[in-house]
Design a protein around this motif. Sequence first.
Motif, PDB file in Angstrom:
ATOM      1  N   PRO A 229       0.817  -1.209   0.000  1.00 43.66           N
ATOM      2  CA  PRO A 229       0.000   0.000   0.000  1.00 43.66           C
ATOM      3  C   PRO A 229       0.857   1.268   0.000  1.00 43.66           C
ATOM      4  N   ASN A 230       0.333   2.273  -0.710  1.00 47.28           N
ATOM      5  CA  ASN A 230       0.901   3.623  -0.696  1.00 47.28           C
ATOM      6  C   ASN A 230       2.182   3.831  -1.497  1.00 47.28           C
ATOM      7  N   VAL A 231       2.606   2.830  -2.263  1.00 49.74           N
ATOM      8  CA  VAL A 231       3.822   3.030  -3.053  1.00 49.74           C
ATOM      9  C   VAL A 231       3.528   3.834  -4.315  1.00 49.74           C
ATOM     10  N   GLY A 232       2.230   3.904  -4.703  1.00 46.18           N
ATOM     11  CA  GLY A 232       1.865   4.714  -5.879  1.00 46.18           C
ATOM     12  C   GLY A 232       1.234   3.921  -7.019  1.00 46.18           C
ATOM     13  N   LYS A 233       0.658   2.754  -6.726  1.00 50.61           N
ATOM     14  CA  LYS A 233       0.056   1.920  -7.792  1.00 50.61           C
ATOM     15  C   LYS A 233      -1.078   2.665  -8.506  1.00 50.61           C
ATOM     16  N   SER A 234      -1.983   3.241  -7.696  1.00 52.32           N
ATOM     17  CA  SER A 234      -3.111   3.938  -8.316  1.00 52.32           C
ATOM     18  C   SER A 234      -2.628   5.134  -9.114  1.00 52.32           C
ATOM     19  N   THR A 235      -1.600   5.797  -8.612  1.00 53.78           N
ATOM     20  CA  THR A 235      -1.060   6.952  -9.333  1.00 53.78           C
ATOM     21  C   THR A 235      -0.472   6.505 -10.671  1.00 53.78           C
ATOM     22  N   ILE A 247      -8.928   4.906  -6.885  1.00 57.55           N
ATOM     23  CA  ILE A 247      -9.037   5.890  -5.802  1.00 57.55           C
ATOM     24  C   ILE A 247      -7.639   6.110  -5.233  1.00 57.55           C
ATOM     25  N   VAL A 248      -7.192   7.343  -5.251  1.00 55.47           N
ATOM     26  CA  VAL A 248      -5.860   7.622  -4.712  1.00 55.47           C
ATOM     27  C   VAL A 248      -6.014   8.330  -3.368  1.00 55.47           C
ATOM     28  N   THR A 249      -5.526   7.728  -2.318  1.00 56.14           N
ATOM     29  CA  THR A 249      -5.579   8.391  -1.005  1.00 56.14           C
ATOM     30  C   THR A 249      -4.258   8.136  -0.275  1.00 56.14           C
ATOM     31  N   ASP A 250      -4.086   8.842   0.811  1.00 58.83           N
ATOM     32  CA  ASP A 250      -2.868   8.662   1.600  1.00 58.83           C
ATOM     33  C   ASP A 250      -2.977   7.502   2.568  1.00 58.83           C
ATOM     34  N   VAL A 333      10.419   1.796  -9.661  1.00 55.74           N
ATOM     35  CA  VAL A 333      10.868   2.383  -8.398  1.00 55.74           C
ATOM     36  C   VAL A 333      10.369   3.831  -8.431  1.00 55.74           C
ATOM     37  N   ASN A 334       9.314   4.058  -7.667  1.00 57.50           N
ATOM     38  CA  ASN A 334       8.530   5.298  -7.786  1.00 57.50           C
ATOM     39  C   ASN A 334       9.000   6.383  -6.800  1.00 57.50           C
ATOM     40  N   LYS A 335       8.441   7.545  -6.979  1.00 58.03           N
ATOM     41  CA  LYS A 335       8.684   8.713  -6.112  1.00 58.03           C
ATOM     42  C   LYS A 335      10.131   9.189  -6.178  1.00 58.03           C
ATOM     43  N   SER A 336      10.728   9.088  -7.380  1.00 55.23           N
ATOM     44  CA  SER A 336      12.133   9.506  -7.532  1.00 55.23           C
ATOM     45  C   SER A 336      12.284  10.999  -7.243  1.00 55.23           C
ATOM     46  N   ASP A 337      11.188  11.767  -7.353  1.00 51.87           N
ATOM     47  CA  ASP A 337      11.267  13.204  -7.067  1.00 51.87           C
ATOM     48  C   ASP A 337      11.627  13.465  -5.611  1.00 51.87           C
ATOM     49  N   LYS A 338      11.405  12.470  -4.731  1.00 52.77           N
ATOM     50  CA  LYS A 338      11.731  12.654  -3.312  1.00 52.77           C
ATOM     51  C   LYS A 338      13.145  12.172  -2.981  1.00 52.77           C
ATOM     52  N   GLY A 339      13.862  11.686  -3.990  1.00 55.15           N
ATOM     53  CA  GLY A 339      15.197  11.130  -3.753  1.00 55.15           C
ATOM     54  C   GLY A 339      15.109   9.618  -3.540  1.00 55.15           C
ATOM     55  N   VAL A 357      11.236   6.048 -11.567  1.00 51.35           N
ATOM     56  CA  VAL A 357      10.245   6.991 -12.108  1.00 51.35           C
ATOM     57  C   VAL A 357       9.604   7.831 -11.006  1.00 51.35           C
ATOM     58  N   SER A 358       8.871   8.837 -11.485  1.00 56.48           N
ATOM     59  CA  SER A 358       8.012   9.579 -10.568  1.00 56.48           C
ATOM     60  C   SER A 358       6.646   9.671 -11.246  1.00 56.48           C
ATOM     61  N   ALA A 359       5.772   8.779 -10.835  1.00 57.06           N
ATOM     62  CA  ALA A 359       4.470   8.691 -11.514  1.00 57.06           C
ATOM     63  C   ALA A 359       3.677   9.971 -11.352  1.00 57.06           C
ATOM     64  N   LYS A 360       3.931  10.670 -10.262  1.00 55.53           N
ATOM     65  CA  LYS A 360       3.151  11.862  -9.965  1.00 55.53           C
ATOM     66  C   LYS A 360       3.639  13.063 -10.774  1.00 55.53           C
ATOM     67  N   THR A 361       4.938  13.122 -11.050  1.00 60.61           N
ATOM     68  CA  THR A 361       5.464  14.356 -11.646  1.00 60.61           C
ATOM     69  C   THR A 361       6.048  14.193 -13.053  1.00 60.61           C
TER      70      THR A 361
HETATM   71  P1  GDP Z   1      -1.251   2.882  -3.809  1.00 54.87           P
HETATM   72  O1  GDP Z   1      -1.808   2.631  -2.443  1.00 54.87           O
HETATM   73  O2  GDP Z   1      -0.057   2.051  -4.081  1.00 54.87           O
HETATM   74  O3  GDP Z   1      -2.273   2.798  -4.900  1.00 54.87           O
HETATM   75  O4  GDP Z   1      -0.687   4.399  -3.792  1.00 54.87           O
HETATM   76  P2  GDP Z   1      -1.342   5.729  -4.314  1.00 54.87           P
HETATM   77  O5  GDP Z   1      -1.266   5.822  -5.806  1.00 54.87           O
HETATM   78  O6  GDP Z   1      -2.686   5.884  -3.669  1.00 54.87           O
HETATM   79  O7  GDP Z   1      -0.308   6.798  -3.789  1.00 54.87           O
HETATM   80  C1  GDP Z   1      -0.051   6.971  -2.395  1.00 54.87           C
HETATM   81  C2  GDP Z   1       0.466   8.364  -2.133  1.00 54.87           C
HETATM   82  O8  GDP Z   1       1.735   8.538  -2.770  1.00 54.87           O
HETATM   83  C3  GDP Z   1      -0.456   9.449  -2.702  1.00 54.87           C
HETATM   84  O9  GDP Z   1      -0.476  10.538  -1.799  1.00 54.87           O
HETATM   85  C4  GDP Z   1       0.246   9.849  -3.973  1.00 54.87           C
HETATM   86  O10 GDP Z   1      -0.031  11.167  -4.348  1.00 54.87           O
HETATM   87  C5  GDP Z   1       1.692   9.673  -3.607  1.00 54.87           C
HETATM   88  N1  GDP Z   1       2.544   9.441  -4.782  1.00 54.87           N
HETATM   89  C6  GDP Z   1       2.353   8.543  -5.786  1.00 54.87           C
HETATM   90  N2  GDP Z   1       3.347   8.629  -6.687  1.00 54.87           N
HETATM   91  C7  GDP Z   1       4.171   9.628  -6.283  1.00 54.87           C
HETATM   92  C8  GDP Z   1       5.395  10.175  -6.819  1.00 54.87           C
HETATM   93  O11 GDP Z   1       5.900   9.793  -7.877  1.00 54.87           O
HETATM   94  N3  GDP Z   1       5.979  11.162  -6.093  1.00 54.87           N
HETATM   95  C9  GDP Z   1       5.448  11.620  -4.919  1.00 54.87           C
HETATM   96  N4  GDP Z   1       6.089  12.578  -4.297  1.00 54.87           N
HETATM   97  N5  GDP Z   1       4.304  11.126  -4.401  1.00 54.87           N
HETATM   98  C10 GDP Z   1       3.679  10.123  -5.064  1.00 54.87           C
END
Ligand code: GDP
Length: 455
Positions: A229-235, A247-250, A333-339, A357-361
């Motif tokens: 959970p929360n690694v960014g799958k939905s994103t 549904i994307v949530t924290d 390997v997601n969230k590369s924007d955070k290091g 990658v950074s799926a969000k950005t």
């Molecule tokens: P899931 O539970 O794996 O489906 O994760 P979500 O897609 O719901 O993402 C969880 C949180 O991580 C959300 O707040 C997203 O906005 C955030 N997130 C997803 N991808 C990225 C990314 O590439 N960079 C950053 N900074 N946040 C991300």
Amino acid sequence: MSTTIAAISTPPGAGGLAVIRISGDEAIHIAKQMFRPMNGTPVSEMEGYTCAYGTFYDGDTALDDGVLTVFRAPRSYTGEDTAELSCHGGHYISEQLLRAAFALGAVPAEAGEFTKRAFLAGKLSLTQAEAVMDLIAADGEASHRCARSLREGAVFRRIHAISDRLVTVLADLAAWADYPDEDDVPEVSHDALLEKLHGIRTDLAAAADTYDYGRILREGIHTVLCGRPNVGKSTVMNALSGFARSIVTDRAGTTRDVIEERVRIGDLVLRLADTAGLRDTTDEIEQLGVDLARQRIAEADLILAVFDGAEPLCDSDYALLDEIGGRKAIALVNKSDKGIRLDLSAVEAKIPHVLVVSAKTADIAQPLGDALKALFLNGAPDPQSGVVSNERQRLCLSRALEQVNEAIAAVSMGVPQDAVTVLLDEAANALLELTGERATGRVVDEVFARFCVGK
Ligand code: GDP
């Protein structure tokens, strides 16, 4: 005399044109009563491959103006006399014209019946007939190329060449069994027989191996998106499909069910299932999602494993890596924007294709497309050499392969040649069923039942 069949050959709904197809001995006669040409030439005098502009009638009621095309047997798609009425593409007009054809003696065509008649008239092999369906369904360049070469007979030629070799082996065995003492009938040596059978097995296996490629082009790549959970799958899913469906949530654990999305990336289509994260849970509903995720992973063509690159790998990441090891997979390997704080080499040890990658950005479709090409299109078979196109063909091939394998074992063990002949006969039958040269009525009916009416 064949019955004359009629159907609307264009898709339902309003459109620029609709085509009503009539085929059979009475086709021209029926068309003649439904059509008055502007140029006054009677329909009965129209030659094959000619058309005329005029008015379509239902009895005495003028329904529409349009074009009648006439094909004369045997130079038509079905091999029979055929009339094609092109009218304006309204539902009402085409339905009324079809009814008028029925009133004049035509009967409704069954699914695929025009193509079935073409097959029965010897105009197409069974695999070429199947290609007609694949052509209609093709939704990308590569799947279209496979369907075209199937239509041109590539699979037929490939399989026919193998079955010819099997039949030659069978003929040699039969001659030797019938005339063992004749000087001009060469003895079938054990080694020569084995060598021929090994060659046939190799070619059967190579043909069977093309199935997965063809299926992936036709159906898309069954892909499972997984990760804790929360690694960014939905994103990731939303970034690829272009709009927010998951549904994307924290809060961890919010993606409970499996959502499937078709995403085209270059020449490939991903059938993407976003699943609940893989982890032990006591929540019953969520557990259902987790079980489904495991099952999907087991059945998938591709696993897209998402990791949070900003955190070190945790136990469930390692568990996921273990579960995936050896499967076709890409690690995101997601969230590369955070290091990056994750141990990349530990991921690479299990999954050779790792994308940071950074799926969000940032855009992930481009790097993913390159990785997909490397995984699925490198070393892909040449469509011209024949790509097996459906489950029926694959099953025939695997039956043939099984029998040839048994025959090889039997020859190696010195089993008498007539037992070997029985096995090879079965193998040849399976191949002749594949090409349609010796398919039963039931097999033929099953093939055409998959078609749409009007084709
Ligand atoms: P899931 O539970 O794996 O489906 O994760 P979500 O897609 O719901 O993402 C969880 C949180 O991580 C959300 O707040 C997203 O906005 C955030 N997130 C997803 N991808 C990225 C990314 O590439 N960079 C950053 N900074 N946040 C991300």
